[in-house]
Write a protein that holds these residues in place. Structure first.
Motif, PDB file in Angstrom:
ATOM      1  N   GLY A   1      27.676 130.301  28.230  1.00 42.12           N
ATOM      2  CA  GLY A   1      27.640 128.851  28.169  1.00 42.12           C
ATOM      3  C   GLY A   1      26.667 128.263  29.176  1.00 42.12           C
ATOM      4  O   GLY A   1      25.900 127.330  28.868  1.00 42.12           O
ATOM      5  N   GLN A   2      26.664 128.798  30.385  1.00 36.38           N
ATOM      6  CA  GLN A   2      25.729 128.352  31.412  1.00 36.38           C
ATOM      7  C   GLN A   2      24.288 128.624  30.986  1.00 36.38           C
ATOM      8  O   GLN A   2      23.383 127.811  31.258  1.00 36.38           O
ATOM      9  N   TRP A   3      24.040 129.739  30.341  1.00 36.26           N
ATOM     10  CA  TRP A   3      22.703 130.059  29.820  1.00 36.26           C
ATOM     11  C   TRP A   3      22.198 128.909  28.939  1.00 36.26           C
ATOM     12  O   TRP A   3      21.060 128.452  29.084  1.00 36.26           O
ATOM     13  N   TYR A   4      23.051 128.420  28.053  1.00 36.27           N
ATOM     14  CA  TYR A   4      22.635 127.349  27.159  1.00 36.27           C
ATOM     15  C   TYR A   4      22.483 126.016  27.883  1.00 36.27           C
ATOM     16  O   TYR A   4      21.645 125.193  27.500  1.00 36.27           O
ATOM     17  N   MET A   5      23.281 125.774  28.895  1.00 38.55           N
ATOM     18  CA  MET A   5      23.090 124.546  29.663  1.00 38.55           C
ATOM     19  C   MET A   5      21.712 124.544  30.319  1.00 38.55           C
ATOM     20  O   MET A   5      20.974 123.557  30.254  1.00 38.55           O
ATOM     21  N   ALA A   6      21.359 125.651  30.945  1.00 38.10           N
ATOM     22  CA  ALA A   6      20.054 125.743  31.592  1.00 38.10           C
ATOM     23  C   ALA A   6      18.921 125.688  30.569  1.00 38.10           C
ATOM     24  O   ALA A   6      17.866 125.090  30.829  1.00 38.10           O
TER      25      ALA A   6
ATOM     26  N   ASN B   1      32.269 127.647  16.580  1.00 35.33           N
ATOM     27  CA  ASN B   1      32.072 126.194  16.644  1.00 35.33           C
ATOM     28  C   ASN B   1      31.345 125.749  17.912  1.00 35.33           C
ATOM     29  O   ASN B   1      30.398 124.954  17.837  1.00 35.33           O
ATOM     30  N   PRO B   2      31.739 126.251  19.097  1.00 37.56           N
ATOM     31  CA  PRO B   2      30.957 125.895  20.282  1.00 37.56           C
ATOM     32  C   PRO B   2      29.495 126.326  20.180  1.00 37.56           C
ATOM     33  O   PRO B   2      28.606 125.601  20.629  1.00 37.56           O
ATOM     34  N   LYS B   3      29.243 127.473  19.591  1.00 36.92           N
ATOM     35  CA  LYS B   3      27.854 127.933  19.461  1.00 36.92           C
ATOM     36  C   LYS B   3      27.039 127.007  18.559  1.00 36.92           C
ATOM     37  O   LYS B   3      25.838 126.805  18.785  1.00 36.92           O
ATOM     38  N   PHE B   4      27.673 126.445  17.544  1.00 37.14           N
ATOM     39  CA  PHE B   4      26.981 125.489  16.685  1.00 37.14           C
ATOM     40  C   PHE B   4      26.575 124.258  17.485  1.00 37.14           C
ATOM     41  O   PHE B   4      25.417 123.805  17.437  1.00 37.14           O
ATOM     42  N   VAL B   5      27.504 123.702  18.238  1.00 28.39           N
ATOM     43  CA  VAL B   5      27.226 122.504  19.024  1.00 28.39           C
ATOM     44  C   VAL B   5      26.135 122.780  20.055  1.00 28.39           C
ATOM     45  O   VAL B   5      25.225 121.963  20.251  1.00 28.39           O
ATOM     46  N   LEU B   6      26.197 123.927  20.693  1.00 23.90           N
ATOM     47  CA  LEU B   6      25.199 124.263  21.714  1.00 23.90           C
ATOM     48  C   LEU B   6      23.815 124.443  21.114  1.00 23.90           C
ATOM     49  O   LEU B   6      22.814 123.981  21.677  1.00 23.90           O
ATOM     50  N   GLN B   7      23.731 125.109  19.976  1.00 21.66           N
ATOM     51  CA  GLN B   7      22.427 125.305  19.353  1.00 21.66           C
ATOM     52  C   GLN B   7      21.842 123.992  18.848  1.00 21.66           C
ATOM     53  O   GLN B   7      20.642 123.745  18.983  1.00 21.66           O
ATOM     54  N   VAL B   8      22.695 123.158  18.273  1.00 18.08           N
ATOM     55  CA  VAL B   8      22.225 121.867  17.774  1.00 18.08           C
ATOM     56  C   VAL B   8      21.674 121.021  18.914  1.00 18.08           C
ATOM     57  O   VAL B   8      20.589 120.438  18.808  1.00 18.08           O
ATOM     58  N   TYR B   9      22.401 120.969  20.027  1.00 15.47           N
ATOM     59  CA  TYR B   9      21.897 120.150  21.137  1.00 15.47           C
ATOM     60  C   TYR B   9      20.609 120.738  21.705  1.00 15.47           C
ATOM     61  O   TYR B   9      19.655 120.004  21.983  1.00 15.47           O
ATOM     62  N   ARG B  10      20.578 122.042  21.901  1.00 13.05           N
ATOM     63  CA  ARG B  10      19.350 122.664  22.424  1.00 13.05           C
ATOM     64  C   ARG B  10      18.159 122.371  21.528  1.00 13.05           C
ATOM     65  O   ARG B  10      17.072 122.007  22.009  1.00 13.05           O
ATOM     66  N   ASP B  11      18.338 122.503  20.218  1.00  9.14           N
ATOM     67  CA  ASP B  11      17.236 122.283  19.288  1.00  9.14           C
ATOM     68  C   ASP B  11      16.823 120.815  19.260  1.00  9.14           C
ATOM     69  O   ASP B  11      15.643 120.486  19.160  1.00  9.14           O
TER      70      ASP B  11
ATOM     71  N   ALA C   1      27.575 119.454  26.075  1.00 10.54           N
ATOM     72  CA  ALA C   1      26.502 119.205  25.120  1.00 10.54           C
ATOM     73  C   ALA C   1      26.885 118.127  24.118  1.00 10.54           C
ATOM     74  O   ALA C   1      26.065 117.268  23.765  1.00 10.54           O
ATOM     75  N   ALA C   2      28.127 118.164  23.650  1.00  9.53           N
ATOM     76  CA  ALA C   2      28.576 117.164  22.684  1.00  9.53           C
ATOM     77  C   ALA C   2      28.592 115.776  23.315  1.00  9.53           C
ATOM     78  O   ALA C   2      28.194 114.793  22.671  1.00  9.53           O
ATOM     79  N   ALA C   3      29.064 115.681  24.552  1.00  7.23           N
ATOM     80  CA  ALA C   3      29.073 114.384  25.231  1.00  7.23           C
ATOM     81  C   ALA C   3      27.656 113.861  25.439  1.00  7.23           C
ATOM     82  O   ALA C   3      27.384 112.668  25.248  1.00  7.23           O
ATOM     83  N   ALA C   4      26.746 114.749  25.828  1.00 10.47           N
ATOM     84  CA  ALA C   4      25.357 114.332  26.031  1.00 10.47           C
ATOM     85  C   ALA C   4      24.716 113.882  24.726  1.00 10.47           C
ATOM     86  O   ALA C   4      24.021 112.858  24.667  1.00 10.47           O
TER      87      ALA C   4
END
Length: 510
Positions: free
Chosen positions: A328-333, A193-203, A270-273
């Motif tokens: 997680g930090q990788w995806y933030m950057a 689930n976290p990976k879904f949220v991170l990928q969606v925000y990145r994309d 990512a979800a908050a942003a």
């Protein structure tokens, strides 16, 4: 193609590997078909909230109540491919895309692995990447109540609960019957689930596609809320449950873990942003608060002065140095969001990984071993802890690039070139495996995860996003009046998103 600050001795090896790893997209098993998108004058479901109904059926003599979502029938299978189309307009329609986890693990679009490989699709075929995310976003909101036996524990559960990201899009009947994986119950995994949220925000951040953001936003909300059940002590941080409930599916985790906990912190941010960008300020406030509290607990429980411990348990490997601890930090950057931790801690952890997981294994000529004890011995707790994962090594190198550690990054990634592609290596050219051990034994040839080398290129020439990421210090000043009625619904979200896009999200008065 722009490559920045590569050391001369590394440029050829890096470019050679970067482009050659793309072999997997065509040789690893790929299906690309028309989606059968409805005509423009038909009713579009892109911005409609999911229509959920309860249906009853008889399974093995037992009455079962299941959730049917939009195009899903009583077994929650798609009644028509059109119902799960990637877009409602011909211009956005790129069909439907599947690619295998590997030729030995025959599952389509395995999501915990796509987390690493997706950088290649986003960089080269962004509309295909968005179409895959739409598939998983629709799947979050459906449920398949058929019973499945999970092999590792021997217990039974349902194939796919609502709110959980499926592990994969299926095998024998993709899209219609998801979760072909049945070793563990992946609805209890802590990373999907976290990976879904991170990928969606990145994309979303990379493409600036607000129609995509508003379409998948209900699924992001459902995916985040689903994770509440794993916060056992109400400290806003999820805990692992003493079995391999993550992509490392033989590596047991106890309590708070560096990997899953770090992904959760990143997902909270990512979800908050994303909530702010789509105008859901109450959601942004709620998850900003969770992030602040969870981050404090995470660092108190795991930071040991030089890196984050593997987990907060008391097992023999709880203090192991995990190569993937900063995923997680990788995806933030990669998404233009604020760092999860201060720069000193990020660089300290990466340097520890470089000094131990990379350089203490054949002098850095094999990549980064997944687990390493602080005494310099490889963590042999299980098969996966002692393996060097090619895709994870590239991900670690990408994280180093974001942190300004170019020399360490290219040395780390060069180990995969040396062992896998060079004439002095093991001869894995164009069949890069999931991983190998220090003695050269490989597992799972022709694997998806090594496409994560494109995460390095993303770090080297990161596109200028049209989105301005909300900064943590600004987010801290955002308050929602509990007595002010909050308008909801996708139409309101779309209105606010467009307004904020044109006027800057922090000056918008809509």
């Amino acid at each position: 193609m722009r490559v920045l600050r590569c050391y001369n001795s590394d440029i050829y090896r890096y470019k050679f590997t970067l482009f050659n790893e793309l072999y997997f997209l065509v040789a690893g098993g790929t299906v690309w078909i028309d989606s059968g998108v409805p005509s423009s004058d038909s009713v579009s479901t892109r911005t409609a909230r999911p229509e959920v109904t309860k249906v009853k059926s008889i399974k093995n003599g037992v009455q079962v109540e299941q959730t049917a979502y939009n195009g899903y029938g009583e077994d929650n299978q798609l009644s028509s491919p059109d119902k799960l189309s990637g877009s409602s307009t011909d211009g956005d329609d790129v069909g439907r895309f599947l690619y295998l986890e590997g030729v030995e693990y025959v599952m389509w679009c395995t999501y915990d692995v796509h987390f690493y490989a997706s950088f290649a699709l986003l960089a080269l075929f962004p509309k295909i990447e968005l179409s895959i995310q739409r598939e998983f976003a629709k799947a979050v909101l459906c449920e398949d109540g058929r019973k499945v036996k999970f092999l590792a524990e021997g217990n039974w559960g349902i194939r796919k609960p609502r709110g959980a990201i499926p592990h994969d899009l299926g095998m024998h009947d993709p899209w219609h019957e998801m979760n072909a994986y049945n070793i563990h119950d992946t609805s209890k995994w802590k990373d999907l689930n976290p990976k879904f949220v991170l990928q969606v925000y990145r994309d979303f951040a990379a493409t600036g596609d607000f129609s995509f953001a508003t379409e998948v936003w209900p699924s992001v909300c459902a995916a985040m809320e689903y994770m509440d059940q794993f916060d056992h002590d109400n400290d806003c941080l999820i805990e692992n449950d003493g079995f391999p409930d993550q992509t490392y599916d033989t590596w047991t985790v106890h309590g708070i873990s560096a990997y899953c906990g770090g992904l959760w912190l990143a997902a909270l941010q990512a979800a908050a942003a994303m909530a702010m960008h789509v105008g859901d300020y109450a959601f942004a406030e709620k998850y900003k608060g969770k992030l602040i509290k969870a981050k404090t607990v995470y660092e108190e429980k795991l930071w040991n002065g030089s890196y984050f411990n593997y987990d907060s348990g008391s097992s023999s490997n709880s203090k192991s140095i995990q190569a993937d601890q900063l995923a997680g930090q990788w995806y933030m950057a990669s998404s233009g969001l604020p760092d999860l931790f201060d720069g000193v801690k990020i660089k300290s952890a990466l340097q520890k990984i470089y000094d131990f997981n990379v350089m203490k294994v054949r002098g850095g000529r094999m990549g980064a071993v997944n687990g390493m004890h602080p005494n310099g011995k490889v963590d042999d707790t299980c098969m996966q802890s002692r393996e060097i994962w090619t895709g994870v090594t590239y991900g670690v190198a990408a994280t180093m690039l974001h942190a300004g550690m170019e020399e360490q990054a290219f040395t780390t990634a060069e180990g995969i070139f040396t062992a896998g592609w060079s004439e002095d290596g093991y001869g894995y050219s164009f069949q890069t495996p999931e991983g190998w051990t220090t003695d050269g034994h490989f597992r799972s040839l022709i694997y998806m995860r090594p496409l994560s080398i494109w995460g390095m290129q993303w770090a080297l020439s990161m596109p200028k996003t049209i989105l301005d990421a909300p900064q943590v210090n600004i987010m801290d000043r955002i308050q929602v009046n509990p007595y002010t009625p909050q308008e909801t619904g996708v139409r309101k979200i779309v209105k606010k998103a467009k307004c904020c896009f044109n006027n800057s999200i922090f000056s918008c008065s809509c």
